[in-house]
Design a protein around this motif. Sequence first.
Motif, PDB file in Angstrom:
ATOM      1  N   PRO A   1      14.162  -3.843  26.986  1.00 13.84           N
ATOM      2  CA  PRO A   1      15.537  -3.411  27.223  1.00 13.84           C
ATOM      3  C   PRO A   1      16.507  -4.299  26.447  1.00 13.84           C
ATOM      4  CG  PRO A   1      14.565  -4.301  29.228  1.00 13.84           C
ATOM      5  CD  PRO A   1      13.510  -4.329  28.200  1.00 13.84           C
TER       6      PRO A   1
ATOM      7  N   VAL B   1      24.390 -14.199  32.340  1.00 16.06           N
ATOM      8  CA  VAL B   1      24.214 -14.547  33.750  1.00 16.06           C
ATOM      9  C   VAL B   1      24.012 -16.053  33.885  1.00 16.06           C
ATOM     10  CG1 VAL B   1      22.688 -14.300  35.729  1.00 16.06           C
ATOM     11  CG2 VAL B   1      23.344 -12.300  34.417  1.00 16.06           C
TER      12      VAL B   1
ATOM     13  N   TYR C   1      19.369   1.704  22.789  1.00 13.38           N
ATOM     14  CA  TYR C   1      19.484   1.628  24.240  1.00 13.38           C
ATOM     15  C   TYR C   1      20.827   2.206  24.639  1.00 13.38           C
ATOM     16  CZ  TYR C   1      18.771  -0.340  28.883  1.00 13.38           C
ATOM     17  OH  TYR C   1      18.578  -0.510  30.231  1.00 13.38           O
ATOM     18  N   GLU C   2      20.795   3.155  25.559  1.00 12.86           N
ATOM     19  CA  GLU C   2      22.050   3.755  26.005  1.00 12.86           C
ATOM     20  C   GLU C   2      22.438   3.122  27.331  1.00 12.86           C
ATOM     21  OE1 GLU C   2      20.832   7.755  25.860  1.00 12.86           O
ATOM     22  OE2 GLU C   2      21.522   8.040  23.810  1.00 12.86           O
ATOM     23  N   VAL C   3      23.498   2.339  27.322  1.00 15.43           N
ATOM     24  CA  VAL C   3      23.881   1.588  28.508  1.00 15.43           C
ATOM     25  C   VAL C   3      24.392   2.556  29.575  1.00 15.43           C
ATOM     26  CG1 VAL C   3      25.391  -0.203  29.386  1.00 15.43           C
ATOM     27  CG2 VAL C   3      24.420  -0.406  27.127  1.00 15.43           C
ATOM     28  N   GLY C   4      23.868   2.406  30.796  1.00 17.92           N
ATOM     29  CA  GLY C   4      24.304   3.248  31.899  1.00 17.92           C
ATOM     30  C   GLY C   4      23.765   4.659  31.840  1.00 17.92           C
ATOM     31  N   GLY C   5      22.884   4.936  30.871  1.00 24.60           N
ATOM     32  CA  GLY C   5      22.297   6.259  30.777  1.00 24.60           C
ATOM     33  C   GLY C   5      23.210   7.297  30.146  1.00 24.60           C
TER      34      GLY C   5
ATOM     35  N   ALA D   1      27.470  -8.928  36.945  1.00 25.46           N
ATOM     36  CA  ALA D   1      26.198  -8.844  36.223  1.00 25.46           C
ATOM     37  C   ALA D   1      25.100  -8.346  37.152  1.00 25.46           C
ATOM     38  CB  ALA D   1      25.838 -10.202  35.642  1.00 25.46           C
TER      39      ALA D   1
ATOM     40  N   LEU E   1      19.453  -1.652  36.532  1.00 20.55           N
ATOM     41  CA  LEU E   1      18.210  -1.705  35.755  1.00 20.55           C
ATOM     42  C   LEU E   1      17.010  -1.654  36.691  1.00 20.55           C
ATOM     43  CD1 LEU E   1      16.907  -2.177  32.973  1.00 20.55           C
ATOM     44  CD2 LEU E   1      17.011  -4.597  33.424  1.00 20.55           C
TER      45      LEU E   1
ATOM     46  N   THR F   1      17.931   1.839  34.015  1.00 15.84           N
ATOM     47  CA  THR F   1      18.811   1.546  32.879  1.00 15.84           C
ATOM     48  C   THR F   1      19.884   0.582  33.346  1.00 15.84           C
ATOM     49  OG1 THR F   1      18.483   3.825  32.233  1.00 15.84           O
ATOM     50  CG2 THR F   1      20.133   2.594  31.027  1.00 15.84           C
ATOM     51  N   LEU F   2      20.289  -0.288  32.451  1.00 18.91           N
ATOM     52  CA  LEU F   2      21.334  -1.229  32.811  1.00 18.91           C
ATOM     53  C   LEU F   2      22.629  -0.468  33.100  1.00 18.91           C
ATOM     54  CD1 LEU F   2      21.143  -4.422  32.695  1.00 18.91           C
ATOM     55  CD2 LEU F   2      22.808  -4.199  30.882  1.00 18.91           C
ATOM     56  N   PHE F   3      23.353  -0.909  34.120  1.00 18.10           N
ATOM     57  CA  PHE F   3      24.647  -0.342  34.504  1.00 18.10           C
ATOM     58  C   PHE F   3      24.552   1.075  35.056  1.00 18.10           C
ATOM     59  CE2 PHE F   3      26.873  -3.541  31.850  1.00 18.10           C
ATOM     60  CZ  PHE F   3      27.753  -3.942  32.812  1.00 18.10           C
ATOM     61  N   VAL F   4      23.350   1.611  35.272  1.00 16.10           N
ATOM     62  CA  VAL F   4      23.283   2.987  35.768  1.00 16.10           C
ATOM     63  C   VAL F   4      23.792   3.004  37.205  1.00 16.10           C
ATOM     64  CG1 VAL F   4      20.980   3.107  36.803  1.00 16.10           C
ATOM     65  CG2 VAL F   4      21.885   5.045  35.539  1.00 16.10           C
ATOM     66  N   ASN F   5      24.480   4.077  37.565  1.00 20.16           N
ATOM     67  CA  ASN F   5      25.104   4.158  38.890  1.00 20.16           C
ATOM     68  C   ASN F   5      24.071   4.647  39.899  1.00 20.16           C
ATOM     69  OD1 ASN F   5      26.814   4.448  41.013  1.00 20.16           O
ATOM     70  ND2 ASN F   5      28.477   5.298  39.788  1.00 20.16           N
TER      71      ASN F   5
ATOM     72  N   VAL G   1      22.482 -10.008  28.529  1.00 17.58           N
ATOM     73  CA  VAL G   1      22.655 -10.227  29.967  1.00 17.58           C
ATOM     74  C   VAL G   1      22.075 -11.567  30.397  1.00 17.58           C
ATOM     75  CG1 VAL G   1      21.996  -9.386  32.231  1.00 17.58           C
ATOM     76  CG2 VAL G   1      22.749  -7.789  30.502  1.00 17.58           C
TER      77      VAL G   1
ATOM     78  N   PRO H   1      27.920 -23.384  35.527  1.00 16.70           N
ATOM     79  CA  PRO H   1      29.046 -24.266  35.858  1.00 16.70           C
ATOM     80  C   PRO H   1      29.069 -24.660  37.326  1.00 16.70           C
ATOM     81  CG  PRO H   1      29.802 -22.360  34.662  1.00 16.70           C
ATOM     82  CD  PRO H   1      28.395 -22.112  34.985  1.00 16.70           C
TER      83      PRO H   1
ATOM     84  N   CYS I   1      33.134 -17.856  38.720  1.00 16.95           N
ATOM     85  CA  CYS I   1      31.733 -17.672  38.317  1.00 16.95           C
ATOM     86  C   CYS I   1      31.055 -16.641  39.203  1.00 16.95           C
ATOM     87  CB  CYS I   1      30.977 -18.982  38.408  1.00 16.95           C
ATOM     88  SG  CYS I   1      31.467 -20.138  37.172  1.00 16.95           S
TER      89      CYS I   1
ATOM     90  N   PRO J   1      19.745  -4.810  26.282  1.00 17.72           N
ATOM     91  CA  PRO J   1      20.835  -5.619  26.850  1.00 17.72           C
ATOM     92  C   PRO J   1      20.358  -6.958  27.389  1.00 17.72           C
ATOM     93  CG  PRO J   1      20.974  -3.381  27.616  1.00 17.72           C
ATOM     94  CD  PRO J   1      19.673  -3.498  26.921  1.00 17.72           C
ATOM     95  N   MET J   2      19.027  -7.119  27.584  1.00 18.03           N
ATOM     96  CA  MET J   2      18.513  -8.412  28.037  1.00 18.03           C
ATOM     97  C   MET J   2      18.990  -9.553  27.138  1.00 18.03           C
ATOM     98  SD  MET J   2      16.833  -8.702  30.679  1.00 18.03           S
ATOM     99  CE  MET J   2      17.042  -7.429  31.860  1.00 18.03           C
TER     100      MET J   2
ATOM    101  N   ALA K   1      31.913 -13.035  38.161  1.00 11.97           N
ATOM    102  CA  ALA K   1      31.185 -12.614  36.965  1.00 11.97           C
ATOM    103  C   ALA K   1      29.715 -12.392  37.292  1.00 11.97           C
ATOM    104  CB  ALA K   1      31.330 -13.674  35.881  1.00 11.97           C
ATOM    105  N   PHE K   2      29.170 -13.281  38.134  1.00 19.18           N
ATOM    106  CA  PHE K   2      27.758 -13.171  38.488  1.00 19.18           C
ATOM    107  C   PHE K   2      27.510 -11.868  39.258  1.00 19.18           C
ATOM    108  CE2 PHE K   2      24.208 -14.194  41.348  1.00 19.18           C
ATOM    109  CZ  PHE K   2      23.256 -14.475  40.387  1.00 19.18           C
TER     110      PHE K   2
ATOM    111  N   PHE L   1      27.177 -17.954  33.699  1.00 17.30           N
ATOM    112  CA  PHE L   1      28.062 -17.943  34.856  1.00 17.30           C
ATOM    113  C   PHE L   1      27.476 -18.711  36.026  1.00 17.30           C
ATOM    114  CE2 PHE L   1      29.782 -14.013  32.806  1.00 17.30           C
ATOM    115  CZ  PHE L   1      30.951 -14.634  32.434  1.00 17.30           C
ATOM    116  N   VAL L   2      26.168 -18.928  36.010  1.00 15.30           N
ATOM    117  CA  VAL L   2      25.565 -19.684  37.110  1.00 15.30           C
ATOM    118  C   VAL L   2      25.712 -21.188  36.863  1.00 15.30           C
ATOM    119  CG1 VAL L   2      23.410 -20.193  38.279  1.00 15.30           C
ATOM    120  CG2 VAL L   2      23.958 -17.852  37.687  1.00 15.30           C
TER     121      VAL L   2
END
Lengths: 165, 504
Positions: free
Chosen positions: B4, B14, B55-59, A81, A88, A93-97, B10, B20, A74, B6-7, A77-78, B17-18
């Motif tokens: 956004p 999330v 929405y473009e994930v990761g830009g 995320a 973000l 943006t989500l997943f932006v580096n 996501v 359990p 868990c 992906p909310m 995975a957490f 995964f928390v």
Amino acid sequence: MKGMTVIVKTVSSWVKVLIFLFGIYIILFGHLTPGGGFAGGVILASSYVLLMLAFGRRFVEENLPSSVASKLDCLGAFLFAMVAILGLVFGGTLFVNFLYQEYLPGTPFELVSAGTIPLSNLAIGLKVGASLFLVIFALTVFRYDGSRKPGDSDESAGGTPATRE
Amino acid sequence: MNIPLPMFVVVPLVAAFVLPAFGRRLKPLATLIANLVTLFLLVLAVASVGTPAVYEVGGWSIPLGINMVLDGLSSLLLLAISVVSAAAMLFSARYMEQYTAKPKYLSLFLLMVAGMNGVVLSGDIFNLYVFLEIASIASYALVGFGCEHEELEASFKYMVLGSIASAFILFGVALVYANTGSLNMAYIADAIGRMGTNVGLTLALSLFIAGFGLKAALVPFHAWLPDAHPSAPAPISAMLSGVLIKALGVYALARLIFNLFGVSVALGWLLVGLGLASMIAGGLLAIGQWDFKRLLAYSSISQIGYVILGLGLGALLMAQNANPAWAALAILGGLFHLANHAVYKSLLFLTSGSVELATGTREMRKMGGLGDRMPVTRAACAVASASIAGVPPFPGFWSKLILVIAAVQAGFYWIAVAIVAVAVCTLIMYLKVHRYVFLGELPPDLQTVRENKGSILFAMAGLTCVCALMGLLVLVPSLRSSVLDPAVSVLTDGVQSSTHLMSP
């Protein structure tokens, strides 16, 4: 399952360290060399599979209880995320580096480079290693249960999630 | 308002995964968090109505990156998913106390919701496949959650058939990629539009129809559903029958056929045929059932047939270049029936869960006279049954009426007759439910039965209100133009509604 002969036990107790170390290397250098979080995680899990084959299920269960492994699962995975959500928060943006773009550009082909990608690799390595370990652990549990006589189901198997009260 | 996208994926992911990690003592907190997540998703889904977004994930812009697309059709499905999941989650708060490992259940539930939201928002077919697998695998585990012999058997059967369907879909995705050079829906639609279909794409489409048809439990691919849906815990049956078969099956099929491959006369007839077969076979098989939840499961097959029939009729009329108004009407009927069925079938499964919890049986011959003992359950079941059977003020009547009008206007009188005949069939099966469960003599061993309390009642009452008011979605013009009409126009615009997303 008592495990195998003393030769196998001795050799595998040396080799397991090397396998584990190699798994960590594959994960950490995932952004530079072939491999990455998934492959490294599989190697990490395989070191435990070796122990499981050589020493038996009980030994591994004491070393890494399935409850701890499922928490690590868990956590991996957490964390993955969280890397996405930090993108973000800091990058918009989500997943932006965001690390690579602003805070930690690094030099290419160095260990500290590529921004958030090593962090994602770490999270994936943890997740894949723990969950693959759990999958194989569950398979050994089922084999263990199958060897008993049908009818006596006092001890609920560790891999089965729920039973009716 | 700019959300956004992906909310939608996501947040439940999330939380899944928390949860359990929560032990036995923190179980109430885990339940609270899970309910807050589904409520939050409901608010988010309502807020996102009428705001199409990309929405473009990761830009990364398409076709390099992954994009998520919210249009009218996705919005409608998101609303259905979040309404049903909020009600089912509230219902589970009390219902699932009879099982151990509740945090694991909550986690799997949220994982399934995340997968379904991902399927309806995904802008490329490979991610659609990935999210579909997330939702499917969570649902395999949930069907077998009771770990009893019959439940594990149903779960295994479901898993084998579901995996075959997933393999078909993955093979289809690979063929599409090989033939068009893209996985993004906009670019695939553009490529197919430019070069036309070839053997590979036709094979891919037939694999998709078989795969998604199996996920949607269309006759002849329905064999897993009557086992899987009754075996799951009641809130999960509500999710599976209410939204899973629609998000994974009907939505994906409609998206691929209307917006990627483009409609044709043959495809239209195929969908009409599958729809009619499901309607009639499901309806006739349901009448003979004596297991309460199994009857509802067969009835789901029949009602999914209505949805596919509406979409198929629309596709047929579009391909024949008939009056576009009738094509739009048929699609409106299909989509409105989809939304209706999500609400009333999940409500029916919740009432069946309430009855099962109170009496300890699903066998209708062992019940009877529960109407006085369980007034709220009976009222909820009555509203939902009236709606599914098409009794006038309730929404099921309006969606079937729209389908009949569309069929008559298009000149397919025999389809209209079939729709009405199956509606009569549905009325018979739900009269049977009321006769044997709620009316008649109370059997001696059920004298102590009492109505359930707490969250079970709130969940059923809330869903009953939604069910009773669903008719307003077509009757009030402003609601229709904000919720249903955009969904219909996504499908009637055909390939155009995908390709306009292409970057210039």
